[in-house]
Design an enzyme around this catalytic site. Structure first.
Site, short mmCIF file in Angstrom:
data_model
loop_
_atom_site.label_atom_id
_atom_site.label_comp_id
_atom_site.label_asym_id
_atom_site.label_seq_id
_atom_site.Cartn_x
_atom_site.Cartn_y
_atom_site.Cartn_z
N HIS A 67 0.82 -1.21 0.00
CA HIS A 67 0.00 0.00 0.00
C HIS A 67 0.86 1.26 0.00
O HIS A 67 0.42 2.31 -0.48
CB HIS A 67 -0.94 -0.01 1.21
CG HIS A 67 -2.15 -0.86 1.01
ND1 HIS A 67 -3.41 -0.48 1.38
CD2 HIS A 67 -2.29 -2.10 0.46
CE1 HIS A 67 -4.28 -1.42 1.07
NE2 HIS A 67 -3.62 -2.42 0.52
N VAL A 71 0.86 3.94 -3.86
CA VAL A 71 0.30 5.29 -3.83
C VAL A 71 1.35 6.23 -4.40
O VAL A 71 2.41 6.42 -3.83
CB VAL A 71 -0.09 5.71 -2.39
CG1 VAL A 71 -0.53 7.16 -2.38
CG2 VAL A 71 -1.23 4.82 -1.90
N GLY A 77 6.75 6.78 -4.86
CA GLY A 77 6.14 5.49 -4.58
C GLY A 77 6.47 5.00 -3.19
O GLY A 77 5.82 5.37 -2.22
N ASN A 99 -7.55 1.51 3.27
CA ASN A 99 -6.68 1.45 4.45
C ASN A 99 -7.42 1.48 5.78
O ASN A 99 -7.00 0.84 6.74
CB ASN A 99 -5.69 2.61 4.43
CG ASN A 99 -4.69 2.52 3.29
OD1 ASN A 99 -4.47 1.45 2.73
ND2 ASN A 99 -4.09 3.65 2.93
N HIS A 197 -1.25 -13.54 -1.35
CA HIS A 197 -2.47 -13.98 -0.69
C HIS A 197 -2.39 -15.45 -0.29
O HIS A 197 -3.40 -16.06 0.04
CB HIS A 197 -3.67 -13.76 -1.61
CG HIS A 197 -4.01 -12.31 -1.79
ND1 HIS A 197 -4.90 -11.84 -2.73
CD2 HIS A 197 -3.56 -11.21 -1.13
CE1 HIS A 197 -4.98 -10.52 -2.66
NE2 HIS A 197 -4.18 -10.12 -1.70
N THR A 198 -1.20 -16.00 -0.28
CA THR A 198 -0.99 -17.34 0.24
C THR A 198 -0.99 -17.35 1.77
O THR A 198 -0.99 -18.42 2.38
CB THR A 198 0.33 -17.93 -0.28
OG1 THR A 198 0.38 -19.32 0.04
CG2 THR A 198 1.55 -17.24 0.32
N ASP A 258 3.75 -20.01 1.01
CA ASP A 258 4.06 -21.13 0.13
C ASP A 258 3.30 -20.96 -1.18
O ASP A 258 2.82 -19.86 -1.48
CB ASP A 258 3.73 -22.47 0.81
CG ASP A 258 2.29 -22.52 1.33
OD1 ASP A 258 1.43 -21.81 0.77
OD2 ASP A 258 2.03 -23.27 2.29
#
Length: 330
Positions: A67, A71, A77, A99, A197-198, A258
């Site tokens: 995040h 932005v 950055g 957020n 997202h693991t 993983d």
């Protein structure tokens, strides 16, 4: 300069540590070697301590870094802008919709900064601390290790409106890809970085439409695995009070970094619609299939994409500042 490493995944860690050049654009792998030699040890100790107290914090620190980098305030950055508090005279990014009541881990960064101010005062930027903390969070969760180029300076501005335009779980894949491309990344980086997202959790409101009213149909998403659907409907009943309930992004190995995320996608068990959308594009579906079989290949590519993301429009040299408190501009 593009500092990527295309070695075979089985020798990736060796090549990344020993063969990568010491300079990457305006960032340096040995930037603090003489001015703050215990930097990595201090960051690792405090991230590990935080993980021992809160199993969710590793994924939260990685998300916080994402995040920050995405932005783009005045073409900046990864500058630590996400860490800045809102005051009577300054508007930060913490209350932006992606957020608010969502990003977390600020206290961990505060603790690391406090320890570093004692060890090497006014030396290490908050932007570098956040970048290192994200790497440690992945590594300590059994994920890959990569050498982080350092030397970022902290920004003095923030933008709530820009933060509202972060890639969203409600965005179609083409919109997410466009936001990545605007930051100098590409479609492969989308497939790789969504692999974060693991581990971690998502609030029910981010995927509830898939459970009860997919596309306004009044029915569930027909592509969602039936067993997972039933579990999620129990966890997230169709009422507003369940919106902030948490569901694991990967119910198989929730706190481990993983490649199970990609196996879940192959089984129609991606939690977020934006995750499962990777299977709807030939290029990203091919990557999903490959990473589901070759975890070390995923680790290698994730490290490369993270380094690319960590170089988005950084401040270096005499630009910006080194904050003494990550929540406030000096």
């Amino acid at each position: 300069m593009e500092c990527t490493n295309n070695k075979h995944p089985f020798v990736f860690l060796f090549s990344l540590v020993f063969l990568t050049p010491l300079v990457c654009s305006q960032l340096y792998y040995n930037f603090y070697d003489s001015t703050c030699p215990n930097l990595t040890r201090i960051v690792r100790y405090n991230v590990l301590s935080a993980m021992n107290n809160d199993t969710r914090i590793a994924a939260s620190l990685l998300r916080l870094h994402f995040h920050d980098c995405f932005v783009n305030v005045n073409r900046l950055g990864c500058d630590g802008s996400v860490l800045l508090d809102t005051t009577s005279t300054f508007t930060g990014e913490k209350n932006a919709l992606p957020n608010k009541n969502s990003v977390r881990g600020f206290e961990v960064i505060d603790t690391i900064k406090s320890a570093l101010e004692k060890a090497c005062p006014a030396t290490v930027s908050c932007a570098d601390i956040l970048t290192l903390a994200a790497r440690e969070a992945v590594f300590l969760s059994k994920g890959p290790f990569w050498v982080v180029p350092l030397g970022r300076r902290d920004g003095t501005t923030a933008s709530e409106s820009e933060a509202n335009n972060l890639p969203s779980p409600f965005d179609p894949l083409e919109n997410i890809t466009a936001k990545f491309v605007a930051k100098g990344l590409e479609l492969k980086d989308v497939a790789v970085l969504l692999g974060a997202h693991t581990f971690g959790f998502a609030q029910c409101f981010t995927f509830k439409a898939r459970l009860f009213n997919f596309g306004g149909s009044g029915k569930s998403d027909p592509t969602l695995d039936g067993s997972l659907l039933q579990n999620l409907q129990n966890l997230c009943p169709n009422q507003a009070s369940s919106d902030t309930n948490l569901a694991p992004l990967d119910p198989v190995t929730t706190n481990t970094f993983d490649n199970i995320y990609y196996r879940n996608l192959l089984n129609n068990s991606g939690l977020l619609l934006s995750d499962q959308a990777l299977m709807g594009d030939n290029t990203t579906a091919s990557l999903v299939n490959m990473y589901s079989k070759w975890p070390l290949l995923f680790f290698r590519d994730f490290a490369v994409s993270m380094e690319k993301m960590g170089r988005i429009s950084v401040l270096t040299g005499q630009q910006g500042q080194v904050r003494t408190n990550c929540r406030f501009v000096n």
